[in-house]
Design a protein around this motif. Structure first.
Motif, PDB file in Angstrom:
ATOM      1  N   ASP A   1       0.795  -1.304   0.011  1.00 40.68           N
ATOM      2  CA  ASP A   1      -0.019  -0.110  -0.048  1.00 40.68           C
ATOM      3  C   ASP A   1       1.087   1.405   0.178  1.00 40.68           C
ATOM      4  N   GLY A   2       0.038   2.373  -0.049  1.00 44.29           N
ATOM      5  CA  GLY A   2       0.773   3.840  -0.313  1.00 44.29           C
ATOM      6  C   GLY A   2       1.639   4.115   0.750  1.00 44.29           C
ATOM      7  N   LYS A   3       1.102   4.077   1.979  1.00 41.70           N
ATOM      8  CA  LYS A   3       1.899   4.619   3.088  1.00 41.70           C
ATOM      9  C   LYS A   3       3.458   4.036   3.121  1.00 41.70           C
ATOM     10  N   ALA A   4       3.199   2.647   3.145  1.00 44.92           N
ATOM     11  CA  ALA A   4       4.665   1.985   3.189  1.00 44.92           C
ATOM     12  C   ALA A   4       5.436   2.439   2.314  1.00 44.92           C
ATOM     13  N   THR A   5       4.951   2.349   1.040  1.00 43.28           N
ATOM     14  CA  THR A   5       5.804   2.377  -0.157  1.00 43.28           C
ATOM     15  C   THR A   5       6.233   4.070  -0.245  1.00 43.28           C
ATOM     16  N   PHE A   6       5.662   5.050   0.072  1.00 44.28           N
ATOM     17  CA  PHE A   6       6.101   6.455  -0.038  1.00 44.28           C
ATOM     18  C   PHE A   6       6.983   6.627   1.146  1.00 44.28           C
ATOM     19  N   ASP A   7       6.752   6.050   2.242  1.00 39.72           N
ATOM     20  CA  ASP A   7       7.726   6.212   3.602  1.00 39.72           C
ATOM     21  C   ASP A   7       8.881   5.711   3.184  1.00 39.72           C
ATOM     22  N   ALA A   8       9.024   4.343   2.386  1.00 40.50           N
ATOM     23  CA  ALA A   8      10.383   4.130   1.947  1.00 40.50           C
ATOM     24  C   ALA A   8      11.216   4.632   0.892  1.00 40.50           C
TER      25      ALA A   8
ATOM     26  N   LYS B   1      21.667   2.574  -6.003  1.00 41.48           N
ATOM     27  CA  LYS B   1      21.904   1.384  -4.963  1.00 41.48           C
ATOM     28  C   LYS B   1      20.308   0.867  -4.761  1.00 41.48           C
ATOM     29  N   VAL B   2      19.331   1.752  -4.786  1.00 40.79           N
ATOM     30  CA  VAL B   2      18.260   1.576  -4.272  1.00 40.79           C
ATOM     31  C   VAL B   2      17.181   1.642  -5.473  1.00 40.79           C
ATOM     32  N   ALA B   3      16.254   0.901  -5.864  1.00 37.67           N
ATOM     33  CA  ALA B   3      15.221   1.072  -6.947  1.00 37.67           C
ATOM     34  C   ALA B   3      13.735   0.854  -6.310  1.00 37.67           C
ATOM     35  N   PHE B   4      12.760   1.232  -7.021  1.00 35.24           N
ATOM     36  CA  PHE B   4      11.532   0.890  -6.673  1.00 35.24           C
ATOM     37  C   PHE B   4      10.656   0.638  -8.125  1.00 35.24           C
ATOM     38  N   THR B   5       9.869  -0.389  -8.011  1.00 41.91           N
ATOM     39  CA  THR B   5       8.931  -0.774  -9.020  1.00 41.91           C
ATOM     40  C   THR B   5       7.713  -1.257  -8.562  1.00 41.91           C
ATOM     41  N   GLY B   6       6.555  -1.253  -9.237  1.00 42.00           N
ATOM     42  CA  GLY B   6       5.144  -1.736  -8.894  1.00 42.00           C
ATOM     43  C   GLY B   6       4.154  -1.110  -9.529  1.00 42.00           C
ATOM     44  N   GLY B   7       3.130  -1.230  -8.648  1.00 38.66           N
ATOM     45  CA  GLY B   7       1.726  -0.551  -9.204  1.00 38.66           C
ATOM     46  C   GLY B   7       1.474   0.616  -8.857  1.00 38.66           C
ATOM     47  N   ILE B   8       2.282   1.359  -7.743  1.00 42.70           N
ATOM     48  CA  ILE B   8       1.692   2.737  -7.456  1.00 42.70           C
ATOM     49  C   ILE B   8       2.459   3.598  -8.125  1.00 42.70           C
ATOM     50  N   ASN B   9       1.672   4.753  -8.270  1.00 41.59           N
ATOM     51  CA  ASN B   9       1.944   5.774  -9.272  1.00 41.59           C
ATOM     52  C   ASN B   9       2.205   7.043  -8.129  1.00 41.59           C
TER      53      ASN B   9
ATOM     54  N   LEU C   1     -13.171   9.774  -4.038  1.00 40.77           N
ATOM     55  CA  LEU C   1     -14.456   9.634  -3.678  1.00 40.77           C
ATOM     56  C   LEU C   1     -15.420   8.647  -4.227  1.00 40.77           C
ATOM     57  N   VAL C   2     -15.021   8.283  -5.547  1.00 37.02           N
ATOM     58  CA  VAL C   2     -15.782   7.200  -5.834  1.00 37.02           C
ATOM     59  C   VAL C   2     -15.274   5.657  -5.823  1.00 37.02           C
ATOM     60  N   LEU C   3     -13.962   5.551  -5.735  1.00 32.95           N
ATOM     61  CA  LEU C   3     -13.633   4.003  -5.508  1.00 32.95           C
ATOM     62  C   LEU C   3     -13.122   3.795  -4.182  1.00 32.95           C
ATOM     63  N   GLY C   4     -13.066   4.866  -3.481  1.00 32.35           N
ATOM     64  CA  GLY C   4     -12.546   4.820  -1.874  1.00 32.35           C
ATOM     65  C   GLY C   4     -10.811   4.550  -1.837  1.00 32.35           C
ATOM     66  N   LYS C   5     -10.498   3.657  -0.728  1.00 33.96           N
ATOM     67  CA  LYS C   5      -8.897   3.415  -0.605  1.00 33.96           C
ATOM     68  C   LYS C   5      -8.509   2.646  -1.874  1.00 33.96           C
ATOM     69  N   TRP C   6      -7.307   2.929  -2.185  1.00 37.67           N
ATOM     70  CA  TRP C   6      -6.337   2.176  -3.358  1.00 37.67           C
ATOM     71  C   TRP C   6      -5.715   1.296  -2.723  1.00 37.67           C
ATOM     72  N   TYR C   7      -5.739   0.013  -2.925  1.00 39.01           N
ATOM     73  CA  TYR C   7      -4.726  -0.973  -2.196  1.00 39.01           C
ATOM     74  C   TYR C   7      -3.851  -1.377  -3.406  1.00 39.01           C
TER      75      TYR C   7
ATOM     76  N   TYR D   1     -12.537  -8.802  -4.422  1.00 36.17           N
ATOM     77  CA  TYR D   1     -12.312  -7.784  -3.210  1.00 36.17           C
ATOM     78  C   TYR D   1     -13.148  -6.774  -3.157  1.00 36.17           C
ATOM     79  N   PRO D   2     -13.944  -6.466  -2.104  1.00 37.00           N
ATOM     80  CA  PRO D   2     -15.059  -5.375  -1.899  1.00 37.00           C
ATOM     81  C   PRO D   2     -14.707  -4.384  -1.551  1.00 37.00           C
ATOM     82  N   GLU D   3     -13.533  -4.044  -0.952  1.00 36.08           N
ATOM     83  CA  GLU D   3     -13.176  -2.768  -0.129  1.00 36.08           C
ATOM     84  C   GLU D   3     -12.205  -1.861  -1.167  1.00 36.08           C
ATOM     85  N   GLY D   4     -12.719  -0.641  -1.239  1.00 36.22           N
ATOM     86  CA  GLY D   4     -11.807   0.299  -2.303  1.00 36.22           C
ATOM     87  C   GLY D   4     -11.652  -0.270  -3.419  1.00 36.22           C
ATOM     88  N   PHE D   5     -10.282  -0.174  -4.046  1.00 36.75           N
ATOM     89  CA  PHE D   5     -10.010  -0.510  -5.393  1.00 36.75           C
ATOM     90  C   PHE D   5      -8.793  -1.331  -5.408  1.00 36.75           C
ATOM     91  N   LEU D   6      -8.730  -2.652  -5.593  1.00 35.98           N
ATOM     92  CA  LEU D   6      -7.408  -3.360  -5.874  1.00 35.98           C
ATOM     93  C   LEU D   6      -6.661  -3.034  -6.854  1.00 35.98           C
TER      94      LEU D   6
END
Length: 475
Positions: A120-127, A225-233, A243-249, A387-392
């Motif tokens: 998720d976003g918090k862990a990703t952007f903290d790192a 030395k460090v790289a990041f990749t994945g689904g998070i923009n 407002l429409v989809l709720g939390k993005w996972y 998955y019913p909560e937010g947007f996976l």
């Protein structure tokens, strides 16, 4: 008189396109569909073909000079002393997978890596911000979506500080995915010394030819030395939702070690293509002074310029090589014939095939197109969970407690044939078991799709699915 001249010109253009289709067309059904479109939709058929129908493997953006420069750079990557030249993987299936990716993308598997899964976003952007704060040489970013907001403001402040301290900062953003990025924000970045380029921006004369081909990659490189990749923009919705989809996972990956240089190579090639600056291709790659881990990682990247689809072939091989189970998390499972058949064959062969998709969708067409494949999957024994909560939004595959794929590519025709994508393949049992556990925990919170119930869905739903399926190559 003028209409006769216009008609002749139109027919000549149409005939030229027909010849191109007959010579360069790969799939007979697709070729026939485009022939019918060109001759049954006046003018519009030609425009549609020019935008989305041409065989990009025959019409590359790269010229011969660029091809040669990129080939030489990739050769230099392989010769880098800090990267292992050969690795013995445990099973024949993993060895075949590694050879396939090396053949299609040019990158060998490397065993000197430390992999950190970021949920998720918090862990990703903290790192990410922790790594960016520590940068002392360079920061490279490539993102499909770069939206203004709190994250963008925080990045600007950090970049301004880093450039003043002598750190080189380069950014690539996609011209369509980041359409909302304002000229004012881009000007601010440039004013403090950040180098910024769009990938295939809207330009008169190239609009029709480029609109359908997007750079969907998400990459950050810090000092090699460090790289990041994945689904998070880069978007506040990964922290606050919308407002429409709720939390993005979503799921992201932090890498340290040899695979970082391969991701840097992907960025450097894209930088060369958008800027014309080949300096990154000429630089000596940083040497790995010590071992940072023992996890095996291989980078696979691809786009519409590749004759074979590296991402599509990798997903196909992952499914075919699965012996016990394959668990797939992806919001856009619009597979096309090959992946559809592979999943059906795997399930019918006794492999535990499970798909985890989002119950919500960011597009009505996507929602119904994804659902249009459910009945075929369920009939073959594929288990589907919504998955019913937010947007996976995660793009993760885990199989047989031995291999994981995390990256930017969806399981759809667009990611296989039209987008520029990048995934990290991790050959590691601990990582696989971690993500297997995560998958099984998530499906307990999800809604299983029952075959009998789904088969008896309303006729109107079936009609919506059939309509959406027609547009699946564009989604």
């Amino acid at each position: 008189m003028y209409w006769i001249i216009a008609l002749i010109i139109y027919l000549l253009i149409a005939i030229g396109m027909v010849i191109s289709l007959l010579v360069n067309g790969i799939k007979p059904a697709k070729t026939l569909a485009w022939l019918l479109t060109i001759f049954t939709i006046p003018i519009g058929g030609i425009l549609l073909y020019w935008m989305i129908g041409r065989n990009r493997r025959k019409y590359s953006w790269k010229d011969l000079r660029e091809d040669a420069a990129i080939a030489n750079y990739l050769k230099k990557i392989k010769q880098n002393d800090g990267v292992e030249k050969y690795l013995s993987l445990e099973s024949n299936g993993l060895i075949k997978m590694a050879h396939l990716i090396e053949k299609s993308s040019g990158f060998e598997p490397t065993d000197n890596n430390e992999v950190t899964i970021l949920k998720d976003g918090k862990a990703t952007f903290d790192a990410i911000f922790e790594s960016l704060e520590a940068a002392d040489k360079y920061i490279y970013l490539l993102y499909y979506i770069f939206e203004e907001g709190q994250l963008a403001d925080r990045l600007f402040a950090l970049f301004e500080k880093k450039v003043k301290n002598g750190v080189k900062v380069k950014i690539i953003y996609d011209g369509v995915g980041s359409y909302s990025l304002s000229k004012n924000y881009i000007s601010k970045l440039k004013s403090v010394g950040v180098e910024v380029y769009p990938f295939l921006p809207f330009k008169f004369g190239r609009f029709l030819a480029s609109i359908n081909y997007r750079n969907h990659r998400k990459i950050i490189i810090v000092d090699g030395k460090v790289a990041f990749t994945g689904g998070i923009n880069i978007s506040d919705k990964y922290l606050k939702g919308d407002l429409v989809l709720g939390k993005w996972y979503d799921m992201h990956l932090q890498l340290r070690g040899a695979a970082v240089l391969d991701l840097q190579a992907v960025f450097s090639i894209d930088w060369f293509l958008v800027s014309g600056d080949d300096s990154e291709l000429k630089h000596e790659l940083p040497k790995l002074k010590k071992r940072v881990g023992d996890q095996i990682v291989q980078i696979v990247y691809g786009g519409p310029d590749d004759y074979f689809s590296p991402i599509g072939q990798t997903y196909f091989a992952l499914i075919n090589n699965a012996e016990k189970y394959i668990y797939i998390t992806n919001p856009y499972i619009i597979p096309g014939t090959a992946i559809l058949r592979a999943l059906e064959v795997a399930a019918n062969s006794g492999v535990d095939v499970r798909l985890l998709v989002s119950a919500k969708a960011d597009s009505v067409l996507v929602k119904w197109s994804v659902r249009s494949y459910f009945e075929s999957f369920l009939l073959a024994g594929v288990k589907i969970y919504q998955y019913p909560e937010g947007f996976l939004h995660s793009k993760v595959i885990v199989s047989d407690d031995s291999i994981v794929s995390i990256g930017t590519a969806n399981m759809d025709i667009r990611s296989f044939e039209q987008n520029y994508e990048v995934n990290a393949i991790v050959y590691d049992s601990k990582t696989a078991q971690l993500l297997k556990k995560e998958f099984l925990t998530t499906i307990e919170q999800s809604i299983p799709v029952d075959y009998e119930t789904f088969k008896n869905r309303p006729y109107l739903d079936k009609l919506k699915e059939g309509f959406a399926k027609i547009f699946s190559p564009l989604l």
